[in-house]
Design a protein around this motif. Structure first.
Motif, PDB file in Angstrom:
ATOM      1  N   GLY A 110       0.837  -1.196   0.000  1.00 30.45           N
ATOM      2  CA  GLY A 110       0.000   0.000   0.000  1.00 30.45           C
ATOM      3  C   GLY A 110       0.875   1.250   0.000  1.00 30.45           C
ATOM      4  O   GLY A 110       0.513   2.267  -0.601  1.00 30.45           O
ATOM      5  N   ASN A 114       0.359   4.152  -2.876  1.00 29.09           N
ATOM      6  CA  ASN A 114       0.104   5.580  -2.632  1.00 29.09           C
ATOM      7  C   ASN A 114       1.249   6.447  -3.157  1.00 29.09           C
ATOM      8  O   ASN A 114       1.025   7.512  -3.728  1.00 29.09           O
ATOM      9  CB  ASN A 114      -0.107   5.839  -1.138  1.00 29.09           C
ATOM     10  CG  ASN A 114      -1.534   5.526  -0.711  1.00 29.09           C
ATOM     11  OD1 ASN A 114      -2.457   5.632  -1.515  1.00 29.09           O
ATOM     12  ND2 ASN A 114      -1.723   5.151   0.535  1.00 29.09           N
ATOM     13  N   HIS A 135      -2.253   8.944   6.114  1.00 27.13           N
ATOM     14  CA  HIS A 135      -1.136   8.023   6.347  1.00 27.13           C
ATOM     15  C   HIS A 135       0.165   8.542   5.710  1.00 27.13           C
ATOM     16  O   HIS A 135       0.130   9.267   4.703  1.00 27.13           O
ATOM     17  CB  HIS A 135      -1.506   6.668   5.724  1.00 27.13           C
ATOM     18  CG  HIS A 135      -0.561   5.574   6.047  1.00 27.13           C
ATOM     19  ND1 HIS A 135       0.406   5.135   5.172  1.00 27.13           N
ATOM     20  CD2 HIS A 135      -0.420   4.811   7.168  1.00 27.13           C
ATOM     21  CE1 HIS A 135       1.089   4.145   5.722  1.00 27.13           C
ATOM     22  NE2 HIS A 135       0.605   3.929   6.933  1.00 27.13           N
ATOM     23  N   SER A 183      -6.109   5.040  10.018  1.00 27.62           N
ATOM     24  CA  SER A 183      -5.293   3.986  10.621  1.00 27.62           C
ATOM     25  C   SER A 183      -4.973   4.222  12.092  1.00 27.62           C
ATOM     26  O   SER A 183      -4.755   3.266  12.832  1.00 27.62           O
ATOM     27  CB  SER A 183      -3.986   3.823   9.841  1.00 27.62           C
ATOM     28  OG  SER A 183      -3.271   5.032   9.811  1.00 27.62           O
ATOM     29  N   ASP A 208      -8.441   5.781   0.067  1.00 23.67           N
ATOM     30  CA  ASP A 208      -7.583   4.710   0.588  1.00 23.67           C
ATOM     31  C   ASP A 208      -8.451   3.777   1.429  1.00 23.67           C
ATOM     32  O   ASP A 208      -8.979   4.175   2.466  1.00 23.67           O
ATOM     33  CB  ASP A 208      -6.453   5.342   1.424  1.00 23.67           C
ATOM     34  CG  ASP A 208      -5.466   4.314   1.940  1.00 23.67           C
ATOM     35  OD1 ASP A 208      -5.890   3.180   2.225  1.00 23.67           O
ATOM     36  OD2 ASP A 208      -4.286   4.658   2.088  1.00 23.67           O
ATOM     37  N   ALA A 210      -7.450   0.866   2.790  1.00 29.39           N
ATOM     38  CA  ALA A 210      -6.579  -0.120   3.449  1.00 29.39           C
ATOM     39  C   ALA A 210      -7.246  -0.793   4.654  1.00 29.39           C
ATOM     40  O   ALA A 210      -7.169  -2.011   4.808  1.00 29.39           O
ATOM     41  CB  ALA A 210      -5.267   0.544   3.878  1.00 29.39           C
ATOM     42  N   HIS A 211      -7.878   0.006   5.519  1.00 28.52           N
ATOM     43  CA  HIS A 211      -8.438  -0.556   6.759  1.00 28.52           C
ATOM     44  C   HIS A 211      -9.953  -0.739   6.707  1.00 28.52           C
ATOM     45  O   HIS A 211     -10.555  -1.056   7.734  1.00 28.52           O
ATOM     46  CB  HIS A 211      -8.073   0.335   7.954  1.00 28.52           C
ATOM     47  CG  HIS A 211      -6.612   0.355   8.238  1.00 28.52           C
ATOM     48  ND1 HIS A 211      -5.978  -0.625   8.976  1.00 28.52           N
ATOM     49  CD2 HIS A 211      -5.655   1.225   7.854  1.00 28.52           C
ATOM     50  CE1 HIS A 211      -4.692  -0.349   9.044  1.00 28.52           C
ATOM     51  NE2 HIS A 211      -4.462   0.771   8.378  1.00 28.52           N
ATOM     52  N   LYS A 237      -3.666  -6.202   5.392  1.00 31.05           N
ATOM     53  CA  LYS A 237      -4.545  -6.019   6.562  1.00 31.05           C
ATOM     54  C   LYS A 237      -5.510  -7.211   6.589  1.00 31.05           C
ATOM     55  O   LYS A 237      -5.129  -8.287   6.993  1.00 31.05           O
ATOM     56  CB  LYS A 237      -5.278  -4.676   6.506  1.00 31.05           C
ATOM     57  CG  LYS A 237      -4.472  -3.509   5.958  1.00 31.05           C
ATOM     58  CD  LYS A 237      -3.358  -3.050   6.857  1.00 31.05           C
ATOM     59  CE  LYS A 237      -2.656  -1.837   6.237  1.00 31.05           C
ATOM     60  NZ  LYS A 237      -1.313  -1.638   6.746  1.00 31.05           N
TER      61      LYS A 237
HETATM   62  C1  LIG Z   1      -4.281   4.104   5.427  1.00 27.33           C
HETATM   63  C2  LIG Z   1      -3.097   3.303   5.003  1.00 27.33           C
HETATM   64  N1  LIG Z   1      -2.716   3.347   3.723  1.00 27.33           N
HETATM   65  C3  LIG Z   1      -1.666   2.640   3.283  1.00 27.33           C
HETATM   66  C4  LIG Z   1      -0.940   1.849   4.143  1.00 27.33           C
HETATM   67  C5  LIG Z   1       0.228   1.096   3.631  1.00 27.33           C
HETATM   68  O1  LIG Z   1      -0.126  -0.207   3.349  1.00 27.33           O
HETATM   69  P1  LIG Z   1       0.967  -1.374   3.334  1.00 27.33           P
HETATM   70  O2  LIG Z   1       1.127  -1.835   4.747  1.00 27.33           O
HETATM   71  O3  LIG Z   1       0.415  -2.375   2.418  1.00 27.33           O
HETATM   72  O4  LIG Z   1       2.232  -0.750   2.816  1.00 27.33           O
HETATM   73  C6  LIG Z   1      -1.309   1.752   5.486  1.00 27.33           C
HETATM   74  C7  LIG Z   1      -0.530   0.881   6.394  1.00 27.33           C
HETATM   75  O5  LIG Z   1      -0.677   0.835   7.559  1.00 27.33           O
HETATM   76  C8  LIG Z   1      -2.405   2.508   5.932  1.00 27.33           C
HETATM   77  O6  LIG Z   1      -2.771   2.474   7.212  1.00 27.33           O
END
Ligand SMILES: Cc1ncc(COP(=O)(O)O)c(C=O)c1O
Length: 386
Positions: A110, A114, A135, A183, A208, A210-211, A237
């Protein structure tokens, strides 16, 4: 043979850098690597659905490796050179179908996604508006881009709208980026409102996820796939693996393949990793029982906060991330240590990761935590802070 050199070359650490480490130690924020203790009850990993230990997924990896190739396990190169193997293309097609996206582009993480997206899309005449709690990967991507960037107050649509109104005629293109679930705070953006405001000002929205995938939603903002310029999903995640994908139009994919340096100048994810990420998706799609168990645990956790007189300490969140703001690096570390001694792996989040005064304990909830573990951990916490 070793040459006779003057004394100018040194292997010792520069004193300016040493000073920065000393400053961290003085602030109580010096980081170091510690072995994670698997005997503790997991309230800290991002493995929200327990997929890192899922047998179906591990079996699927072996099966796919045999089906696709008996030999190739590593990627062998960048996607633009030798690393564009069949399985990664098939996995991307699967993602596009599941998330209702015209195209998807897999990245190694991630962070890379980004970084590659934000650094490449925004041009010198463009503007990026980003949530102040974004993040580090979003901030770093912005820092690498040539565009102007301003933050808006956390989840504050009025502040965002004010900035859009002020800047709408000053830039070629405006991008707005936010996280569906944050996050560090675990709270959520009102994405439908974001979509409406971005539509009003013809701004491009990036989300995003991710979570949020696997914790508050099964497919993210799938019904708004036409309205959102790019969605970032991650596999480290809820999918218990690592890697990420950017979902968007075929044009966006073509652009990333040509301009996103974190996609171009790096070895593609290994075949094993791709098989794991694909297996994780197939398992998730076949049964939402882990998702439902996690949702029930989140409800139970929120109910127990009231019973344990802890509601006031916690940020309002319906996600798997539940943050108890205590303040002070030393205080948070001390409470975290006491919880760990009692068997609960709850980690401190210190400044400068979060602002000074907002240091916290971050509970990450999982499908596999039991209700009893949650109640007991919160009871212990209330003894320590009430
Ligand atoms: C909101 C958010 N975007 C991107 C990432 C990055 O993801 P990755 O762990 O796959 O590098 C995180 C990681 O904690 C995150 O919390």
């Amino acid at each position: 043979m070793k040459k006779n050199l003057s004394q100018n070359l040194k292997s010792e650490f520069p004193s300016t850098l040493k000073q920065k480490l000393i400053q961290r130690a003085t602030d109580g924020s010096l980081r170091s690597l510690k072995k994670s203790n698997s005997d503790l009850i997991d309230f800290s990993s991002n493995d929200y659905l327990g997929f890192s230990k899922n047998k179906f997924i591990s079996d699927f990896v072996l099966e796919k490796l045999n089906a696709y190739s008996n030999e190739l396990h590593g990627a062998t190169g960048s996607r633009l050179l030798t690393g564009n193997y069949d399985m990664i293309e098939d996995f991307e097609s699967h993602l596009s179908q599941y998330y209702n996206s015209e195209a998807s582009t897999v990245f190694n993480s991630g962070y890379d996604a980004n970084l590659g997206l934000l650094s490449s899309i925004a041009q010198r005449q463009d503007l990026i508006l980003y949530d102040e709690l974004s993040h580090a990967s979003i901030r770093d991507g912005i820092a690498l881009s040539k565009a102007k960037a301003y933050k808006f107050q956390h989840n504050n649509l009025e502040d965002l709208e004010g900035k859009l109104a002020k800047f709408q005629n000053q830039f070629d293109t405006i991008y707005v980026i936010t996280e569906h679930v944050f996050s560090m705070d675990g709270d959520s953006a009102d994405v439908e409102e974001f979509i409406e405001i971005c539509d009003q000002y013809a701004a491009y929205l990036i989300l995003d996820e991710a979570h949020s995938i696997g914790t508050i939603s099964k497919k993210g903002l799938v019904s708004y796939s036409q309205e959102i310029f790019a969605r970032i999903i991650t596999f480290g995640k809820s999918f218990g693996s690592h890697g990420a994908a950017i979902l968007g139009s075929a044009d966006l994919k073509a652009y990333l393949v040509n301009y996103a340096k974190s996609f171009i100048y790096t070895t593609a994810p290994s075949v094993e990793t791709t098989a794991r990420n694909w297996g994780g998706h197939l398992y998730f799609e076949s049964s939402f029982k882990d998702f439902d168990a996690l949702r029930q645990n989140i409800s139970h956790f929120r109910d127990q906060l009231g019973i344990s007189n802890l509601t006031g300490f916690f940020i309002d969140s319906q996600s798997a991330i539940q943050s108890c703001v205590i303040g002070g690096n030393e205080k948070v570390k001390s409470i975290s240590n006491q919880l760990q001694q009692d068997g609960y792996d709850v980690r401190p989040i210190l400044s400068p990761t979060v602002p000074k005064g907002k240091e916290r304990l971050r509970f990450c909830l999982h499908s596999f935590n039991t209700k009893q573990e949650i109640s007991k951990a919160l009871f212990k916490l209330s003894e320590l802070i009430n």
